[in-house]
Design a protein around this motif. Structure first.
Motif, PDB file in Angstrom:
ATOM      1  N   SER A  20       0.840  -1.107   0.095  1.00 39.01           N
ATOM      2  CA  SER A  20       0.100   0.091  -0.026  1.00 39.01           C
ATOM      3  C   SER A  20       0.977   1.252  -0.030  1.00 39.01           C
ATOM      4  N   ASP A  21       2.063   1.364   0.906  1.00 39.56           N
ATOM      5  CA  ASP A  21       2.886   2.337   0.747  1.00 39.56           C
ATOM      6  C   ASP A  21       3.665   2.571  -0.544  1.00 39.56           C
ATOM      7  N   PHE A  22       3.839   1.540  -1.256  1.00 36.32           N
ATOM      8  CA  PHE A  22       4.564   1.418  -2.414  1.00 36.32           C
ATOM      9  C   PHE A  22       3.614   2.130  -3.543  1.00 36.32           C
ATOM     10  N   ARG A  23       2.412   1.624  -3.564  1.00 32.88           N
ATOM     11  CA  ARG A  23       1.373   2.192  -4.594  1.00 32.88           C
ATOM     12  C   ARG A  23       1.008   3.736  -4.165  1.00 32.88           C
ATOM     13  N   SER A  24       1.107   3.976  -2.944  1.00 34.37           N
ATOM     14  CA  SER A  24       1.044   5.421  -2.696  1.00 34.37           C
ATOM     15  C   SER A  24       1.864   6.216  -3.375  1.00 34.37           C
ATOM     16  N   ALA A  25       3.237   5.950  -3.116  1.00 38.48           N
ATOM     17  CA  ALA A  25       4.202   6.415  -3.687  1.00 38.48           C
ATOM     18  C   ALA A  25       3.808   6.769  -5.401  1.00 38.48           C
ATOM     19  N   PHE A  26       3.639   5.515  -5.939  1.00 37.62           N
ATOM     20  CA  PHE A  26       3.440   5.676  -7.227  1.00 37.62           C
ATOM     21  C   PHE A  26       2.336   6.437  -7.462  1.00 37.62           C
ATOM     22  N   GLY A  45       6.217  18.186  -3.875  1.00 37.96           N
ATOM     23  CA  GLY A  45       5.759  17.057  -4.506  1.00 37.96           C
ATOM     24  C   GLY A  45       6.486  15.891  -4.359  1.00 37.96           C
ATOM     25  N   PHE A  46       8.002  15.846  -4.423  1.00 39.36           N
ATOM     26  CA  PHE A  46       8.758  14.682  -4.116  1.00 39.36           C
ATOM     27  C   PHE A  46       8.362  14.341  -2.669  1.00 39.36           C
ATOM     28  N   LEU A  47       8.359  15.080  -1.525  1.00 36.15           N
ATOM     29  CA  LEU A  47       8.068  14.843  -0.123  1.00 36.15           C
ATOM     30  C   LEU A  47       6.662  14.142  -0.205  1.00 36.15           C
ATOM     31  N   TYR A  48       5.686  14.833  -0.757  1.00 32.05           N
ATOM     32  CA  TYR A  48       4.326  14.426  -0.479  1.00 32.05           C
ATOM     33  C   TYR A  48       4.217  12.805  -1.328  1.00 32.05           C
ATOM     34  N   SER A  49       5.058  12.585  -2.413  1.00 28.64           N
ATOM     35  CA  SER A  49       5.034  11.173  -2.913  1.00 28.64           C
ATOM     36  C   SER A  49       5.465  10.198  -2.024  1.00 28.64           C
ATOM     37  N   THR A  84      10.488   8.665 -10.134  1.00 31.87           N
ATOM     38  CA  THR A  84      10.179   7.681  -8.971  1.00 31.87           C
ATOM     39  C   THR A  84      11.335   6.757  -8.866  1.00 31.87           C
ATOM     40  N   PHE A  85      12.370   6.568  -9.654  1.00 35.27           N
ATOM     41  CA  PHE A  85      13.561   5.847  -9.540  1.00 35.27           C
ATOM     42  C   PHE A  85      14.238   6.686  -8.389  1.00 35.27           C
ATOM     43  N   VAL A  86      14.317   7.874  -8.510  1.00 33.09           N
ATOM     44  CA  VAL A  86      15.167   8.552  -6.999  1.00 33.09           C
ATOM     45  C   VAL A  86      14.269   8.365  -5.987  1.00 33.09           C
ATOM     46  N   TRP A 167       6.074   3.231 -12.524  1.00 34.02           N
ATOM     47  CA  TRP A 167       6.015   1.894 -11.757  1.00 34.02           C
ATOM     48  C   TRP A 167       7.216   1.270 -11.622  1.00 34.02           C
ATOM     49  N   PHE A 168       7.896   1.090 -12.724  1.00 36.06           N
ATOM     50  CA  PHE A 168       8.953  -0.112 -12.574  1.00 36.06           C
ATOM     51  C   PHE A 168      10.164   0.843 -12.175  1.00 36.06           C
ATOM     52  N   GLY A 169      10.341   2.148 -12.451  1.00 36.58           N
ATOM     53  CA  GLY A 169      11.441   3.024 -11.875  1.00 36.58           C
ATOM     54  C   GLY A 169      11.379   2.909 -10.349  1.00 36.58           C
ATOM     55  N   LEU A 170      10.186   3.156  -9.974  1.00 32.13           N
ATOM     56  CA  LEU A 170       9.990   3.242  -8.378  1.00 32.13           C
ATOM     57  C   LEU A 170      10.466   1.794  -7.940  1.00 32.13           C
ATOM     58  N   LYS A 171      10.079   0.733  -8.297  1.00 33.85           N
ATOM     59  CA  LYS A 171      10.524  -0.508  -7.931  1.00 33.85           C
ATOM     60  C   LYS A 171      11.929  -0.766  -8.248  1.00 33.85           C
ATOM     61  N   LEU A 172      12.523  -0.502  -9.184  1.00 38.15           N
ATOM     62  CA  LEU A 172      14.016  -0.763  -9.446  1.00 38.15           C
ATOM     63  C   LEU A 172      14.733   0.219  -8.757  1.00 38.15           C
ATOM     64  N   GLY A 173      14.408   1.357  -8.474  1.00 29.93           N
ATOM     65  CA  GLY A 173      15.070   2.495  -7.574  1.00 29.93           C
ATOM     66  C   GLY A 173      15.064   1.648  -6.151  1.00 29.93           C
ATOM     67  N   TYR A 174      13.997   1.212  -5.495  1.00 26.24           N
ATOM     68  CA  TYR A 174      13.992   0.638  -4.240  1.00 26.24           C
ATOM     69  C   TYR A 174      14.785  -0.699  -4.252  1.00 26.24           C
ATOM     70  N   GLU A 175      14.783  -1.692  -5.128  1.00 19.05           N
ATOM     71  CA  GLU A 175      15.443  -2.742  -5.061  1.00 19.05           C
ATOM     72  C   GLU A 175      16.803  -2.759  -5.292  1.00 19.05           C
ATOM     73  N   GLN A 176      17.359  -1.874  -6.397  1.00 19.31           N
ATOM     74  CA  GLN A 176      18.342  -1.998  -6.673  1.00 19.31           C
ATOM     75  C   GLN A 176      19.542  -0.817  -6.194  1.00 19.31           C
ATOM     76  N   GLY A 177      18.670   0.276  -5.751  1.00 19.68           N
ATOM     77  CA  GLY A 177      19.387   1.414  -5.324  1.00 19.68           C
ATOM     78  C   GLY A 177      20.453   1.985  -6.396  1.00 19.68           C
ATOM     79  N   SER A 178      21.323   2.757  -5.881  1.00 25.67           N
ATOM     80  CA  SER A 178      22.185   3.670  -6.828  1.00 25.67           C
ATOM     81  C   SER A 178      23.205   2.802  -7.502  1.00 25.67           C
ATOM     82  N   SER A 179      23.308   1.397  -7.091  1.00 30.08           N
ATOM     83  CA  SER A 179      24.460   0.811  -7.748  1.00 30.08           C
ATOM     84  C   SER A 179      23.879   0.712  -9.502  1.00 30.08           C
TER      85      SER A 179
END
Length: 282
Positions: A20-26, A45-49, A84-86, A167-179
């Motif tokens: 739910s948190d993940f979908r909220s950010a999206f 807007g970034f903080l709200y997201s 969303t990646f960031v 969607w996938f940018g948010l997921k990739l950013g969370y799972e893979q990070g800056s690497s």
């Protein structure tokens, strides 16, 4: 994903982030520009997201949450779709700060600033240089035929990539990070992607000029029994030469900071004069 988001294939045991948190950010990422200002740009807007994930991370730790809110109110500005990646990276880093208070919390803003330029370069090229041009050209083509689905075609062609990247940018950013971006930079792939995207964008704009800028020279003269039409020879030597010249002239004026109303007025006056004298035709 189960009840919590996973990082690098392993369950984040100490994570309180839910789907739910993940979908909220999206979904909230779509209002990134909702409170744009010239002091901190997209920061609100970034903080709200990411607000809901931050509340889940820090729970009852009001001091920790307050510090996180202050961190993410810093100036931020980039192309909306890949932002969303960031966001995903920021959420992952905030979890790390919560687990290990000894970490340098200022690093999250350093990461955000370092990613704004590269991601904006790619995002602008694809979304404003390719997808927007393609969507508008298809929409106009359907509209000229009187087809009522024209606006829907425009919206779908532009927004399907937009939604998928978010969607996938948010997921990739969370799972893979800056690497992820570090690998692209190290291997030189970031420059290659940007360069190739720039070529595609230039080709798309060239296609639009050929399709939608309609200018020709109807002048003709007779030599003996032969009639020579200038436009026919221009088409043989340099097809769509006049549309290209007109477009480059407008582009050159914009590069010299000539105001748009002046350019529009000049086009009207020059077009009218050349039209009534028979030098050009639309």
């Amino acid at each position: 994903m189960a009840d919590t988001i996973t990082t690098n294939g392993t369950a984040a045991a100490q994570s309180n982030i839910s789907k739910s948190d993940f979908r909220s950010a999206f979904w909230r990422s779509f209002v990134l520009m909702g409170s744009f200002n010239y002091e901190r740009m997209q920061s609100l807007g970034f903080l709200y997201s990411i607000l809901k994930p931050l509340k889940s991370i820090y729970g009852d730790d009001e001091e920790g949450l307050r510090a996180a809110l202050k961190r993410h109110i810093a100036a931020f500005n980039m192309t909306c779709a890949p932002s969303t990646f960031v966001m995903g990276i920021s959420i992952a880093m905030e979890e790390s700060f919560k687990r290990d208070p000894q970490l340098d919390t200022s690093s999250v803003n350093a990461i955000k600033v370092s990613l704004m330029g590269p991601l904006s370069g790619i995002g602008d090229t694809f979304f404003w240089g390719i997808f927007r041009v393609l969507a508008c050209s298809l929409g106009v083509a359907f509209a000229q035929q009187g087809n009522p689905i024209a606006p829907f075609i425009l919206l779908l062609v532009f927004n399907i990539p937009n939604v998928l990247v978010r969607w996938f940018g948010l997921k990739l950013g969370y799972e893979q990070g800056s690497s992820f971006l570090e690998r692209l930079e190290k291997n030189g792939q970031m420059k290659l992607v940007t360069y190739c995207a720039g070529i595609i964008g230039a080709v798309s704009i060239g296609t639009m000029i050929a399709m939608w800028v309609s200018i020709s020279c109807p002048l003709s003269f007779t030599i003996g029994e032969m009639t020579i039409t200038i436009q026919e020879y221009l088409d043989q030597l340099f097809p769509k030469f006049l549309p290209l010249v007109c477009t480059l002239a407008v582009y050159g004026a914009l590069k010299k900071n000539v105001k748009v109303p002046i350019i529009i007025a000049a086009i009207c006056v020059i077009g009218f004069v050349l039209g009534i004298t028979g030098l050009i035709a639309m």
